[in-house]
Design a protein around this motif. Structure first.
Motif, PDB file in Angstrom:
ATOM      1  N   GLY A  20       0.823  -1.214   0.000  1.00  0.00           N
ATOM      2  CA  GLY A  20       0.000   0.000   0.000  1.00  0.00           C
ATOM      3  C   GLY A  20       0.845   1.247   0.000  1.00  0.00           C
ATOM      4  O   GLY A  20       0.549   2.220  -0.730  1.00  0.00           O
ATOM      5  N   ALA A  21       1.946   1.243   0.801  1.00  0.00           N
ATOM      6  CA  ALA A  21       2.848   2.400   0.831  1.00  0.00           C
ATOM      7  C   ALA A  21       3.564   2.574  -0.506  1.00  0.00           C
ATOM      8  O   ALA A  21       3.754   3.694  -1.004  1.00  0.00           O
ATOM      9  CB  ALA A  21       3.866   2.233   1.962  1.00  0.00           C
ATOM     10  N   GLY A  22       3.976   1.439  -1.114  1.00  0.00           N
ATOM     11  CA  GLY A  22       4.636   1.527  -2.414  1.00  0.00           C
ATOM     12  C   GLY A  22       3.693   2.051  -3.493  1.00  0.00           C
ATOM     13  O   GLY A  22       4.097   2.864  -4.343  1.00  0.00           O
ATOM     14  N   TYR A  23       2.437   1.611  -3.440  1.00  0.00           N
ATOM     15  CA  TYR A  23       1.456   2.098  -4.418  1.00  0.00           C
ATOM     16  C   TYR A  23       1.196   3.590  -4.230  1.00  0.00           C
ATOM     17  O   TYR A  23       1.041   4.340  -5.205  1.00  0.00           O
ATOM     18  CB  TYR A  23       0.161   1.296  -4.268  1.00  0.00           C
ATOM     19  N   TRP A  24       1.159   4.025  -2.961  1.00  0.00           N
ATOM     20  CA  TRP A  24       0.930   5.451  -2.694  1.00  0.00           C
ATOM     21  C   TRP A  24       2.087   6.286  -3.230  1.00  0.00           C
ATOM     22  O   TRP A  24       1.874   7.361  -3.790  1.00  0.00           O
ATOM     23  CB  TRP A  24       0.752   5.666  -1.203  1.00  0.00           C
ATOM     24  N   GLN A  25       3.311   5.787  -3.073  1.00  0.00           N
ATOM     25  CA  GLN A  25       4.482   6.495  -3.620  1.00  0.00           C
ATOM     26  C   GLN A  25       4.428   6.557  -5.149  1.00  0.00           C
ATOM     27  O   GLN A  25       4.794   7.564  -5.765  1.00  0.00           O
ATOM     28  CB  GLN A  25       5.766   5.788  -3.171  1.00  0.00           C
ATOM     29  N   GLN A  26       3.945   5.486  -5.746  1.00  0.00           N
ATOM     30  CA  GLN A  26       3.817   5.479  -7.201  1.00  0.00           C
ATOM     31  C   GLN A  26       2.767   6.480  -7.671  1.00  0.00           C
ATOM     32  O   GLN A  26       2.937   7.132  -8.698  1.00  0.00           O
ATOM     33  CB  GLN A  26       3.462   4.064  -7.671  1.00  0.00           C
ATOM     34  N   MET A  27       1.658   6.593  -6.879  1.00  0.00           N
ATOM     35  CA  MET A  27       0.618   7.562  -7.218  1.00  0.00           C
ATOM     36  C   MET A  27       1.139   8.981  -7.083  1.00  0.00           C
ATOM     37  O   MET A  27       0.662   9.908  -7.762  1.00  0.00           O
ATOM     38  CB  MET A  27      -0.601   7.362  -6.319  1.00  0.00           C
ATOM     39  N   GLN A  28       2.127   9.189  -6.204  1.00  0.00           N
ATOM     40  CA  GLN A  28       2.728  10.506  -6.027  1.00  0.00           C
ATOM     41  C   GLN A  28       3.820  10.780  -7.062  1.00  0.00           C
ATOM     42  O   GLN A  28       4.513  11.793  -6.963  1.00  0.00           O
ATOM     43  CB  GLN A  28       3.332  10.632  -4.609  1.00  0.00           C
ATOM     44  N   GLN A  29       3.936   9.839  -8.007  1.00  0.00           N
ATOM     45  CA  GLN A  29       4.920   9.957  -9.084  1.00  0.00           C
ATOM     46  C   GLN A  29       6.355  10.067  -8.551  1.00  0.00           C
ATOM     47  O   GLN A  29       7.181  10.827  -9.063  1.00  0.00           O
ATOM     48  CB  GLN A  29       4.600  11.163  -9.985  1.00  0.00           C
ATOM     49  N   SER A  30       6.618   9.310  -7.514  1.00  0.00           N
ATOM     50  CA  SER A  30       7.981   9.248  -6.967  1.00  0.00           C
ATOM     51  C   SER A  30       8.840   8.369  -7.861  1.00  0.00           C
ATOM     52  O   SER A  30       8.324   7.518  -8.610  1.00  0.00           O
ATOM     53  CB  SER A  30       7.944   8.667  -5.546  1.00  0.00           C
ATOM     54  N   PRO A  31      10.151   8.510  -7.792  1.00  0.00           N
ATOM     55  CA  PRO A  31      11.044   7.656  -8.598  1.00  0.00           C
ATOM     56  C   PRO A  31      10.868   6.177  -8.225  1.00  0.00           C
ATOM     57  O   PRO A  31      10.467   5.826  -7.119  1.00  0.00           O
ATOM     58  CB  PRO A  31      12.440   8.160  -8.235  1.00  0.00           C
ATOM     59  N   LEU A  32      11.176   5.314  -9.192  1.00  0.00           N
ATOM     60  CA  LEU A  32      11.040   3.873  -8.972  1.00  0.00           C
ATOM     61  C   LEU A  32      11.913   3.398  -7.811  1.00  0.00           C
ATOM     62  O   LEU A  32      11.524   2.504  -7.058  1.00  0.00           O
ATOM     63  CB  LEU A  32      11.414   3.130 -10.270  1.00  0.00           C
ATOM     64  N   VAL A  33      13.077   4.010  -7.676  1.00  0.00           N
ATOM     65  CA  VAL A  33      13.963   3.623  -6.561  1.00  0.00           C
ATOM     66  C   VAL A  33      13.293   3.891  -5.224  1.00  0.00           C
ATOM     67  O   VAL A  33      13.374   3.070  -4.286  1.00  0.00           O
ATOM     68  CB  VAL A  33      15.302   4.394  -6.666  1.00  0.00           C
ATOM     69  N   MET A  34      12.600   5.034  -5.113  1.00  0.00           N
ATOM     70  CA  MET A  34      11.917   5.357  -3.859  1.00  0.00           C
ATOM     71  C   MET A  34      10.744   4.403  -3.601  1.00  0.00           C
ATOM     72  O   MET A  34      10.478   4.019  -2.462  1.00  0.00           O
ATOM     73  CB  MET A  34      11.428   6.809  -3.904  1.00  0.00           C
ATOM     74  N   VAL A  35      10.049   4.018  -4.670  1.00  0.00           N
ATOM     75  CA  VAL A  35       8.925   3.073  -4.510  1.00  0.00           C
ATOM     76  C   VAL A  35       9.436   1.744  -3.964  1.00  0.00           C
ATOM     77  O   VAL A  35       8.869   1.173  -3.012  1.00  0.00           O
ATOM     78  CB  VAL A  35       8.199   2.882  -5.857  1.00  0.00           C
ATOM     79  N   ILE A  36      10.533   1.260  -4.571  1.00  0.00           N
ATOM     80  CA  ILE A  36      11.102  -0.016  -4.105  1.00  0.00           C
ATOM     81  C   ILE A  36      11.656   0.112  -2.694  1.00  0.00           C
ATOM     82  O   ILE A  36      11.465  -0.774  -1.841  1.00  0.00           O
ATOM     83  CB  ILE A  36      12.194  -0.485  -5.089  1.00  0.00           C
ATOM     84  N   ALA A  37      12.342   1.224  -2.399  1.00  0.00           N
ATOM     85  CA  ALA A  37      12.931   1.422  -1.068  1.00  0.00           C
ATOM     86  C   ALA A  37      11.843   1.497   0.002  1.00  0.00           C
ATOM     87  O   ALA A  37      12.002   0.955   1.105  1.00  0.00           O
ATOM     88  CB  ALA A  37      13.775   2.685  -1.062  1.00  0.00           C
ATOM     89  N   THR A  38      10.739   2.166  -0.317  1.00  0.00           N
ATOM     90  CA  THR A  38       9.641   2.279   0.651  1.00  0.00           C
ATOM     91  C   THR A  38       9.029   0.916   0.955  1.00  0.00           C
ATOM     92  O   THR A  38       8.820   0.541   2.117  1.00  0.00           O
ATOM     93  CB  THR A  38       8.558   3.235   0.117  1.00  0.00           C
ATOM     94  N   THR A  39       8.757   0.163  -0.109  1.00  0.00           N
ATOM     95  CA  THR A  39       8.168  -1.170   0.091  1.00  0.00           C
ATOM     96  C   THR A  39       9.106  -2.075   0.884  1.00  0.00           C
ATOM     97  O   THR A  39       8.684  -2.769   1.822  1.00  0.00           O
ATOM     98  CB  THR A  39       7.858  -1.814  -1.275  1.00  0.00           C
ATOM     99  N   LEU A  40      10.388  -2.050   0.522  1.00  0.00           N
ATOM    100  CA  LEU A  40      11.370  -2.893   1.206  1.00  0.00           C
ATOM    101  C   LEU A  40      11.550  -2.472   2.663  1.00  0.00           C
ATOM    102  O   LEU A  40      11.674  -3.318   3.563  1.00  0.00           O
ATOM    103  CB  LEU A  40      12.694  -2.840   0.456  1.00  0.00           C
ATOM    104  N   SER A  41      11.559  -1.181   2.940  1.00  0.00           N
ATOM    105  CA  SER A  41      11.735  -0.692   4.310  1.00  0.00           C
ATOM    106  C   SER A  41      10.583  -1.145   5.204  1.00  0.00           C
ATOM    107  O   SER A  41      10.779  -1.569   6.360  1.00  0.00           O
ATOM    108  CB  SER A  41      11.831   0.827   4.318  1.00  0.00           C
ATOM    109  N   VAL A  42       9.342  -1.060   4.692  1.00  0.00           N
ATOM    110  CA  VAL A  42       8.187  -1.501   5.486  1.00  0.00           C
ATOM    111  C   VAL A  42       8.264  -2.997   5.762  1.00  0.00           C
ATOM    112  O   VAL A  42       8.014  -3.450   6.880  1.00  0.00           O
ATOM    113  CB  VAL A  42       6.877  -1.142   4.757  1.00  0.00           C
ATOM    114  N   LEU A  43       8.642  -3.781   4.745  1.00  0.00           N
ATOM    115  CA  LEU A  43       8.741  -5.234   4.933  1.00  0.00           C
ATOM    116  C   LEU A  43       9.805  -5.595   5.959  1.00  0.00           C
ATOM    117  O   LEU A  43       9.597  -6.468   6.817  1.00  0.00           O
ATOM    118  CB  LEU A  43       9.056  -5.908   3.592  1.00  0.00           C
ATOM    119  N   LEU A  44      10.949  -4.931   5.909  1.00  0.00           N
ATOM    120  CA  LEU A  44      12.032  -5.227   6.855  1.00  0.00           C
ATOM    121  C   LEU A  44      11.698  -4.746   8.268  1.00  0.00           C
ATOM    122  O   LEU A  44      12.040  -5.397   9.254  1.00  0.00           O
ATOM    123  CB  LEU A  44      13.329  -4.582   6.368  1.00  0.00           C
ATOM    124  N   ALA A  45      11.041  -3.587   8.362  1.00  0.00           N
ATOM    125  CA  ALA A  45      10.668  -3.087   9.690  1.00  0.00           C
ATOM    126  C   ALA A  45       9.597  -3.954  10.331  1.00  0.00           C
ATOM    127  O   ALA A  45       9.508  -4.045  11.565  1.00  0.00           O
ATOM    128  CB  ALA A  45      10.176  -1.640   9.582  1.00  0.00           C
TER     129      ALA A  45
END
Length: 436
Positions: A20-45
């Motif tokens: 959900g966080a990664g999709y929200w970042q994508q909707m905000q037109q964030s870079p692909l690196v940020m989308v992946i980093a956000t999704t990965l950070s939530v999963l690891l946390a």
């Protein structure tokens, strides 16, 4: 709700938040690196390491404390089931006694007391039942001569039978002997009822179709056992006894111990059916039984509890001298003519391997079981508390990893910091587990 189910639900929740966080970042037109980093950070946390760490050390420390009480825990997971158990089922009334059973009366009919006891001991010599062993020990103490038997057959909960001098001899309860068309007088049945009301167990002896008398066995319930049973009830366990004794014996036990429920005149195959009926209510059932005699019943239990075998005395195992044994052997019994022994028929069921218990407690020590139940319950409360702490800390770590708090001045937490934070939470949970 089980510990493993909570972990699975937590993992599903974290995955949902991460994507959900990664999709929200994508909707905000964030870079692909940020989308992946956000999704990965939530999963690891949100890794379930702190949730997993909230239980093992607590169970281990409770197991160590159980060993101090003389209890052996063979399956650590059974402690949590014992803590949540609602009913403790006792499969035999002899579990309530301290083993101090004795014969109070020998009431013969048409034979002498010695012949009555010798006849019963000859049949029961092939049985491992405590009452059978008591009869055999009493006959040995009186130096009575036992006769060779053939075609021995034991019916659990009813009695035993064998052939002595071509005559079938049966030793057991009145209901079974009457079903075999044994002639038991009304006077003896009345006497047996009177003994049952006093807590004694009447054991009838029949030769052929004729009654030869009865043996009254008394098994005392100690005050320590009664106090421990009351403590188990205060800890939230419903006590149930499944026994083959008659209604009068069951009423005497209930009056002495105040057990919640007693099912009397119930045989081993019926005990398993009773347990399955209780399982339909989705209750956690703990069973204190014999792993050899109650194999099917123990397999159906959530928690299997058995007595530890008593310590063997090496001195008692020393055989007597041969000459002394020959001198003390009494002469032949005129009531039993000699007959050459024949090979006994072995029961194939006896060769079956018994089930393994989850918990083994010292024989007759219900107080140790009550203490283990109390410590297991306190340990599970501690596990639930640590699980809540782990969830709160992981949620607090997950919030900045979603990158939704940056407008409020909260910096984004990258994947490396997320995994380190999750590991620190797991270590913290392990440290507070030492409170158990």
């Amino acid at each position: 709700m089980g510990h493993s189910l909570i972990i699975k639900l937590w993992q599903a929740f974290v995955i949902l938040i991460a994507f959900g966080a990664g999709y929200w970042q994508q909707m905000q037109q964030s870079p692909l690196v940020m989308v992946i980093a956000t999704t990965l950070s939530v999963l690891l946390a949100g890794l379930p390491l702190p949730l997993i760490a909230s239980r093992p050390l607590v169970m281990y420390r409770i197991g160590c404390r159980a060993e101090e009480l003389g209890i052996k825990v063979h399956k650590k997971g059974s402690l949590s089931e014992l803590a949540s158990a609602s009913t403790l089922v006792l499969t035999h009334s002899r579990f309530l006694t301290s083993g101090a059973a004795f014969i109070t009366e020998l009431i013969p009919q048409g034979v002498s007391q010695g012949t009555l006891l010798s006849m019963a001991a000859s049949v029961e010599s092939g049985s491992t039942h405590p009452i059978a062993q008591l009869i055999c020990q009493t006959a040995s103490d009186r130096r009575l001569r036992l006769q060779p038997v053939t075609n021995f057959n034991e019916l659990p909960g009813q009695g035993a039978e064998a052939i002595i001098s071509r005559i079938p001899v049966r030793v057991g309860n009145a209901a079974w002997l009457k079903s075999e068309e044994a002639d038991i007088s009304a006077e003896f049945l009345t006497r047996a009822d009177q003994l049952s009301l006093k807590g004694m167990i009447p054991v009838f002896v029949c030769s052929g179709k004729y009654s030869r008398g009865l043996i009254a066995v008394q098994r005392e319930i100690s005050f320590d056992t009664i106090a421990a049973l009351h403590r188990l009830q205060k800890l939230g366990l419903k006590l149930m006894l499944l026994t083959g004794l008659n209604k009068r014996n069951a009423s005497y036990i209930k009056k002495q111990t105040n057990i919640d429920d007693i099912r009397f005149e119930i045989f081993p195959e019926q005990k398993t059916r009773e347990l399955h009926l209780m399982r339909t209510r989705k209750d956690v059932i703990a069973v204190l039984g014999d792993c050899e005699l109650d194999k099917e019943l123990m397999e159906a239990a959530d928690v299997r509890i058995a007595w530890l075998p008593p310590a063997q005395d090496k001195k008692s195992e020393t055989p007597p001298a041969e000459g002394k044994a020959e001198e003390e052997t009494p002469g032949p019994d005129p009531d039993f003519p000699d007959e050459p022994p024949q090979p006994e028929v072995k029961d194939s069921a006896a060769a079956q391997s018994p089930v393994k218990p989850h918990i083994s407690i010292p024989q007759g020590n219900f107080l140790a079981l009550a203490r283990l139940r109390n410590r297991a319950a306190l340990g599970m409360k501690l596990v639930k508390q640590q699980r809540r702490i782990a969830m709160v800390l992981c949620l607090a770590l997950m919030l900045p990893t979603t990158n939704t708090l940056t407008p409020f001045g909260v910096p984004f937490v990258d994947p490396v910091v997320s995994i380190l934070g999750n590991l620190l939470i797991a270590v913290f949970i392990l440290l507070i587990s030492f409170r158990a």
